[in-house]
Design a protein around this motif. Structure first.
Motif, short mmCIF file in Angstrom:
data_model
loop_
_atom_site.label_atom_id
_atom_site.label_comp_id
_atom_site.label_asym_id
_atom_site.label_seq_id
_atom_site.Cartn_x
_atom_site.Cartn_y
_atom_site.Cartn_z
N ASN A 94 -3.10 5.79 8.91
CA ASN A 94 -3.82 6.90 8.28
C ASN A 94 -5.33 6.70 8.36
O ASN A 94 -6.10 7.48 7.80
CB ASN A 94 -3.37 7.10 6.82
N ASP B 77 -2.38 0.45 8.67
CA ASP B 77 -3.39 0.00 9.63
C ASP B 77 -4.29 -1.09 9.03
O ASP B 77 -4.92 -1.85 9.76
CB ASP B 77 -4.23 1.17 10.17
N GLY B 78 -4.32 -1.21 7.71
CA GLY B 78 -5.07 -2.29 7.07
C GLY B 78 -4.26 -3.58 7.09
O GLY B 78 -4.66 -4.58 7.70
N GLY B 79 -3.12 -3.56 6.44
CA GLY B 79 -2.30 -4.77 6.27
C GLY B 79 -1.82 -5.36 7.58
O GLY B 79 -1.71 -6.58 7.71
N MET C 130 -1.07 -7.82 0.86
CA MET C 130 -1.25 -7.21 2.19
C MET C 130 -1.15 -8.32 3.24
O MET C 130 -1.59 -9.44 3.01
CB MET C 130 -2.62 -6.56 2.31
N GLY D 60 1.80 -8.29 -4.52
CA GLY D 60 1.25 -7.19 -3.74
C GLY D 60 0.36 -7.69 -2.62
O GLY D 60 -0.80 -7.31 -2.51
N GLY E 23 0.84 -1.20 0.00
CA GLY E 23 0.00 0.00 0.00
C GLY E 23 0.87 1.24 0.00
O GLY E 23 2.03 1.20 -0.43
N GLN E 24 0.33 2.33 0.50
CA GLN E 24 1.10 3.57 0.54
C GLN E 24 2.35 3.40 1.40
O GLN E 24 3.43 3.88 1.06
CB GLN E 24 0.23 4.70 1.10
N ASN E 25 2.19 2.72 2.54
CA ASN E 25 3.33 2.54 3.45
C ASN E 25 4.52 1.91 2.72
O ASN E 25 5.67 2.27 2.94
CB ASN E 25 2.92 1.71 4.66
N TYR F 184 -7.13 4.71 6.88
CA TYR F 184 -7.71 4.33 5.58
C TYR F 184 -6.97 3.14 5.00
O TYR F 184 -5.80 2.90 5.32
CB TYR F 184 -7.55 5.47 4.56
N LEU F 185 -7.63 2.46 4.08
CA LEU F 185 -6.91 1.60 3.13
C LEU F 185 -6.34 2.60 2.13
O LEU F 185 -6.90 2.87 1.07
CB LEU F 185 -7.87 0.60 2.47
N GLY F 186 -5.22 3.16 2.53
CA GLY F 186 -4.75 4.40 1.94
C GLY F 186 -4.52 4.36 0.44
O GLY F 186 -4.89 5.28 -0.30
N MET F 187 -3.90 3.30 -0.02
CA MET F 187 -3.57 3.27 -1.45
C MET F 187 -4.84 3.21 -2.31
O MET F 187 -4.92 3.83 -3.36
CB MET F 187 -2.66 2.08 -1.76
N VAL F 188 -5.83 2.48 -1.83
CA VAL F 188 -7.08 2.42 -2.57
C VAL F 188 -7.79 3.78 -2.47
O VAL F 188 -8.33 4.30 -3.45
CB VAL F 188 -7.98 1.28 -2.05
C1 LIG Z 1 -4.60 -9.27 0.38
C2 LIG Z 1 -4.87 -8.00 -0.31
N1 LIG Z 1 -6.13 -7.51 -0.37
C3 LIG Z 1 -6.37 -6.34 -1.01
C4 LIG Z 1 -5.37 -5.62 -1.59
C5 LIG Z 1 -5.65 -4.32 -2.31
N2 LIG Z 1 -4.98 -3.20 -1.61
C6 LIG Z 1 -3.79 -2.72 -2.03
S1 LIG Z 1 -3.22 -1.50 -1.05
C7 LIG Z 1 -4.58 -1.56 -0.07
C8 LIG Z 1 -4.73 -0.65 1.10
C9 LIG Z 1 -3.76 -0.91 2.18
O1 LIG Z 1 -4.15 -0.21 3.33
P1 LIG Z 1 -3.17 -0.09 4.57
O2 LIG Z 1 -2.68 -1.42 4.95
O3 LIG Z 1 -3.82 0.71 5.64
O4 LIG Z 1 -1.93 0.68 3.95
P2 LIG Z 1 -1.88 2.20 3.42
O5 LIG Z 1 -2.06 2.13 1.94
O6 LIG Z 1 -2.95 2.97 4.11
O7 LIG Z 1 -0.51 2.63 3.79
C10 LIG Z 1 -5.47 -2.54 -0.52
C11 LIG Z 1 -6.76 -2.84 0.08
C12 LIG Z 1 -4.08 -6.18 -1.52
N3 LIG Z 1 -3.02 -5.60 -2.09
N4 LIG Z 1 -3.84 -7.33 -0.87
#
Ligand SMILES: Cc1ncc(C[n+]2csc(CCOP(=O)(O)OP(=O)(O)O)c2C)c(N)n1
Ligand SMILES: [Mg+2]
Lengths: 569, 160
Positions: free
Chosen positions: A474, A447-449, A422, A420, A395-397, A476-480
């Protein structure tokens, strides 16, 4: 085949042969999770000196850990899980390793041979399920074969283009006895990866580089895996050739070398992407012209002649036509190129690149007391002397870590590039820390991954692993969310985490880890300082970052590399 | 354009699914695929026909070669080669059409291998287009069932 009349081997059970063969191969750590079909195997493992099993809290975690171990050490990571759900839980980890060419060996328990195909309890056709994401797989049908299968799997996993190998083990085959022949050779008729490059092609490549006015080296994960960063550096320095790397190639060329143009691709630097587009000779080494790197294919690096060095012939000319293909191992091919590289006149080209660097540096703008993630990464880098092993989630991180850490040495970044995935970060970081106990291992996560494999905090605590987890929260699921902001009129469908996020500090505490939190800019340094001091325990350093910070530059999907967004417009 | 790939592989556990899975997994086209023991009993030869431009076929050949079990991949398309396919065609027949069907079979040098009051089963061997042609000719009588082997091919050694 297994019974050698003249020279009978020692009689051992399948489990014993398996563990003994691993020990003979130098394996000291095994990651996994037990279950009915592998109780006996774990029993043997537990009683065998010199090899240690490490219990994870999910088979996906164990598999990513094996991957992280392999990326950090270069030795294959070993996983043992039970049949059915244990086996299917490894699939994401296997696919992650496959996409990034990482050697892991996954042993899966299986129902007894006679029951295979009957939908027995906890049966899954794991060989069928993983076929497209393994380099090879085996079903053990006879205990006497197991030793040879394990040796072959090990050989296949680490040679050529590395990758995951799966071995399915019916429980009766593990329990039965067979002859152990520890010294049989590995000879596989259909498997002979090409190591040495074609010498004429190599000469041509060197000539092409020597006569180029605007040459560029594009180095990928293959240079890290093949440990050829010295050779790359020598070619670059001698020929005064700038170098860009992919995400997986970071560290293969030190980013503080003035010839470095940083990372290329969707979130690469402005100047790397422009250099890709403007160069007249492009030498791609151990990379595969992935769509995240090339942008719109029919407008990719339009004026360059291309040299492509890779150990996997199927990577060459797959997406992009090349002028000089060279199939071989980077460590074998590059020394021959080094010998032929002459100091070339690339001064104008380097001036042009420097000009781009000055006009379009990687940058972010501070906003009062809000914590910016780029700043956190820079501070962590500074305070670890750019020497930590950096593991990222996705993601963004991941992109901020890639852009701002400043990598200096090979095998320094561990990141799920191809798939990719998570949830990769935390368990992979554990694997790296287990493989390299003397190094500082930092895991950047979101915070998602983080929540996708957060259970492995227990594993870290139990094994007293002083992992440095940098949680960029952040909300959020920031990158999305970034894509939604840019391309979906800010409709944040399904990407808001802040309403439901747990209290990460209490969570860390609950697991027995240390939690440290920074809410404002002025806390950042103190938190990192304190976090880095902690020994024998993992620490979660949580940074409450500016929620809508974006990753730039960005090449929108389907755009050409020179159509970068530098901010929201 | 039609391409023919001849693939020799060790007939180990799961080798055939690995080969056929490549085609579905990577979206490659496959018209026919036939397997049989090779000259060495530990190997199998697969003959695969596929449609695609040269670049795709090259990719297919490389991906096949990458499989651990695969020993050798030969693309026959640009070499002289001999090819055959065998088909069994079960045709509806009655007293009034039997003679005519047998005549068609005769012209194509096909054999009658089974006969009943209502059907004739014909065995035909030849290049793919010949097999297609006889099937086309038999269509008018009503075809009950067809079984085709897919193409097998080998490089032609005799050259003028
Ligand atoms: C297993 C999985 N599900 C969905 C995605 C799609 N995806 C890519 S980045 C992202 C958001 C990640 O959010 P977070 O972990 O909070 O990181 P941030 O981008 O906010 O730094 C998602 C849902 C993915 N890459 N891997
Ligand atoms: Mg987030």
């Amino acid at each position: 085949m297994t019974e050698n009349k003249k020279n009978p081997g020692k009689s051992m059970t399948g489990s014993e042969i398996l563990v003994q063969t691993l020990v003979d191969l130098g394996v000291t750590k095994v990651f996994g999770y037990p279950g009915g079909k592998v109780i006996g195997l774990y029993d043997v493992l537990d009683r065998t000196p010199g090899i240690q099993g490490i219990l994870f809290r999910h088979e996906q975690g164990a598999t990513h850990a094996a991957d992280g171990f392999a990326r950090a050490t270069g030795m294959p990571g070993i996983v043992i899980v039970t049949s059915g759900p244990g086996a299917t839980n490894t699939v994401t980890g296997i696919a992650t390793a496959y996409m990034d060419s990482i050697p892991i060996i996954v042993f899966t328990g299986q129902v007894p041979s006679a029951m295979i195909g009957n939908d027995a309890f906890q049966e899954a056709d794991i060989i069928g399920i993983t076929r497209p994401v393994t380099k090879h797989s085996y079903l053990a049908q006879d205990p006497g074969q197991i030793g040879q299968i394990v040796r072959e799997a090990y050989h296949i996993a680490i040679t050529g283009r590395p990758g995951p190998v799966l071995i399915d083990l019916p429980s009766d085959v593990l329990a039965a006895s067979g002859e152990h022949h520890p010294n049989e050779h590995v000879m596989i008729r259909g498997y002979n990866p090409t190591y040495k490059g074609h010498s004429q092609q190599i000469n041509k490549a060197a000539d092409m580089l020597n006569t180029a006015r605007r040459p560029l080296i594009y180095a990928g994960g293959g240079v890290n895996i093949g440990l050829a960063s010295e050779e790359i550096t020598e070619i670059a320095n001698r020929g005064q050739i700038p170098v860009t790397t992919t995400l997986l190639g970071l560290g293969a060329f030190p980013e503080d070398n003035p010839l470095s143009v940083g990372m290329v691709g969707m979130h690469g630097t402005w100047y790397a992407n422009m250099a890709m587009m403007e160069c007249d000779v492009l030498m791609c080494v151990g990379a595969r012209f992935d769509d995240r790197v090339t942008g719109r294919l029919n407008h990719f690096s339009p004026n360059s002649k291309k040299i492509h060095i890779d150990i996997d012939p199927s990577c060459i000319a797959k997406n992009v036509a090349v002028d000089i293909p060279i199939v071989g191992h980077v460590k074998k091919v590059l020394p021959d190129i080094v010998k032929k590289i002459k100091p070339a006149n690339t001064k104008e080209w380097l001036e042009q690149i420097n000009c781009w660097k000055n006009e379009h540096p990687l940058k972010y703008s501070k906003r009062g007391e809000e914590i910016l993630p780029e700043y956190v990464v820079e501070k962590v880098a500074e305070m670890t002397n750019h020497q930590a092993i950096v593991v990222t989630d996705v993601g963004q991180n991941q992109m901020w870590a890639a852009q701002y850490y400043g990598f200096k040495r090979p095998r320094q970044i561990l990141s799920s590039g191809g798939l990719g995935t998570m949830g990769y970060g935390l368990p992979a970081a554990l694997g790296a820390a287990i493989g390299c106990p003397d190094e500082t291992v930092v895991c950047f996560t979101g915070d998602g991954g983080f929540q996708m494999n957060i259970q492995e905090l227990t594993t870290a605590v139990q094994n007293k692993i002083p992992l440095k987890i940098v949680l960029l929260n952040n909300g959020y699921l920031g990158m999305v969310r970034q894509w939604q902001e840019l391309f979906f009129e800010r409709r944040y469908a399904m990407t808001v985490l802040s309403d439901g996020n747990p209290n990460f500090m209490k969570l860390a505490e609950g697991y027995g880890a240390v939690g440290l939190q920074a809410q404002k800019l002025s806390d950042v340094e103190d938190v990192i300082k304190e976090g880095l001091k902690i020994k024998r325990l993992p620490v979660v350093m949580e940074f409450i970052i500016c929620p809508e910070e974006n990753v730039f530059p960005m090449v929108p999907a389907g755009a050409s590399l020179d159509e970068m967004l530098e901010n929201g417009k | 354009m039609r391409h023919i790939l001849s693939v020799i592989f060790e007939n180990k556990f799961n080798a055939i699914p690995r080969i056929s899975g490549l085609f579905s997994g990577r979206g490659y086209n496959m018209n026919s695929m036939s397997f049989g023991e090779g000259e060495d009993p530990e190997t199998t030869r697969a003959t695969i026909t596929s449609e695609g431009d040269d670049q795709i076929i090259e990719q297919i050949a490389k991906q096949l070669n990458k499989l651990v079990d695969v020993i050798k991949v030969v693309e026959l398309t640009y070499e002289p080669f001999v090819e055959r396919e065998l088909a069994l065609v079960k045709v509806q027949s009655s007293a009034s059409t039997r003679a005519e069907i047998m005549q068609v079979a005769d012209i194509f040098r096909a054999k009658i291998i089974d006969l009943s009051h209502k059907t004739i089963t014909i065995e035909v061997t030849g290049k793919e287009d010949k097999v297609n042609a006889i099937i086309e000719m038999l269509q008018q009588f009503g075809i009950r069932e067809i079984a085709r082997t897919g193409i097998v091919a080998l490089k032609r050694e005799f050259q003028k």
